[in-house]
Every structure is written in structure tokens, then in C-alpha cells.
Design an enzyme around this catalytic site. Sequence first.
Site, short mmCIF file in Angstrom:
data_model
loop_
_atom_site.label_atom_id
_atom_site.label_comp_id
_atom_site.label_asym_id
_atom_site.label_seq_id
_atom_site.Cartn_x
_atom_site.Cartn_y
_atom_site.Cartn_z
N ASN A 40 37.90 40.49 46.35
CA ASN A 40 38.63 40.77 45.15
C ASN A 40 39.95 41.60 45.32
O ASN A 40 39.85 42.25 46.20
CB ASN A 40 37.79 41.39 44.18
CG ASN A 40 37.27 42.63 44.41
OD1 ASN A 40 36.83 42.91 45.45
ND2 ASN A 40 36.87 43.68 43.24
N GLU A 42 42.36 43.26 42.78
CA GLU A 42 42.96 43.90 41.39
C GLU A 42 44.23 43.97 41.31
O GLU A 42 45.03 44.33 42.24
CB GLU A 42 42.06 45.00 41.01
CG GLU A 42 40.64 44.85 40.89
CD GLU A 42 39.82 46.13 40.71
OE1 GLU A 42 38.71 46.22 40.56
OE2 GLU A 42 40.44 47.50 40.46
N CYS A 51 39.48 37.13 41.75
CA CYS A 51 37.85 37.34 42.40
C CYS A 51 37.72 36.95 43.73
O CYS A 51 38.46 36.23 44.55
CB CYS A 51 37.15 36.68 41.47
SG CYS A 51 36.93 36.90 39.80
N GLU A 53 35.45 35.18 45.19
CA GLU A 53 35.22 33.59 45.34
C GLU A 53 36.59 32.82 45.40
O GLU A 53 36.38 31.97 46.16
CB GLU A 53 34.43 33.34 44.42
CG GLU A 53 32.75 33.93 44.33
CD GLU A 53 32.73 35.20 43.60
OE1 GLU A 53 31.59 35.54 43.02
OE2 GLU A 53 33.75 35.84 43.11
N CYS A 84 31.46 35.10 38.58
CA CYS A 84 31.85 35.07 36.87
C CYS A 84 31.94 33.71 36.45
O CYS A 84 31.68 32.69 37.39
CB CYS A 84 33.08 35.79 36.73
SG CYS A 84 34.49 34.87 37.27
N CYS A 87 34.55 31.54 38.37
CA CYS A 87 34.29 31.26 39.57
C CYS A 87 33.11 30.47 40.01
O CYS A 87 33.22 29.56 40.68
CB CYS A 87 34.07 32.55 40.57
SG CYS A 87 35.59 33.48 40.81
#
Length: 132
Positions: A40, A42, A51, A53, A84, A87
Site C-alpha cells: 500500500n 498512502e 492498495c 493488491e 477492500c 480490490c
Amino acid sequence: MTDLKSAAIAVRENAHAPYSNFQVGAALRTASGAVFAGCNVENVAYPQGTCAEAGAIAAMVAAGEREIAEVYVVAGSPMPVTPCGGCRQKLAEFGGGDVPVTMATVAGVEQRTTLGELLPGAFSQAFLDTDA
């Protein structure tokens, strides 16, 4: 699967998570056997982050691969964290419902499922067919 686990754990260490301090690593194996990993990333403008993934999928596509055969996701949480919703749809774009997904904690707790169980009724190309 140990190579996926190792790749996800290693790439998690590279996560850029200065705001949440929640590092996630993901690794996927393609139908050809290649392994791609992502973490990830940010951003101070919160919705602009990526993310783990999605990062692994981007690396896979950049390498010319298109078919996911297996997924492993690891996070520093007390219980395994599922991908999520966004994803899940991204994974479904490149993998069938029977693709195994393992979610894990850094402490070694693992939970196994499939893409189909994570995202029943996934949106697919079939919905775009205009024969109606």
C-alpha cells in the site's frame, strides 16, 4: 505458497503508510507461475492512495501477464484482513471465482477463501454485452 507468503511479507516492509501506520503487502501468482508483489502507498490526500493488491496487479499487467492463479495478502492486524471492495473487483478482473485467496497477519494467522466467496456476483464483461 511459501514464495507468495515470503513475497507479501517482504514487500509489506516497503509500504508507505505514514498516516495510518497500517502496512499491507500482497503477492499474486499468475497462470504462468510468475509472482508479482505490491504494497500500500498512502497519500496525504487520503483517497489518492493505492492498495497493495492494486500495486501487485499493476506490476503483473506491466509485465504483460493477465491471469491471476493465487493471491496472498498480509497485514499487521490482530486478524486477517480481506481485500477492500475495490480490490476485490480488481482481482476479479484477472481471476476466476475459484482463485484461492489467503489473508494473513504478520503473526502467522491465515484465513483462506476464494475470489468468488469474497465477491459473489462480480461485475464482468458479460454485463457489457449489448445483445439485448
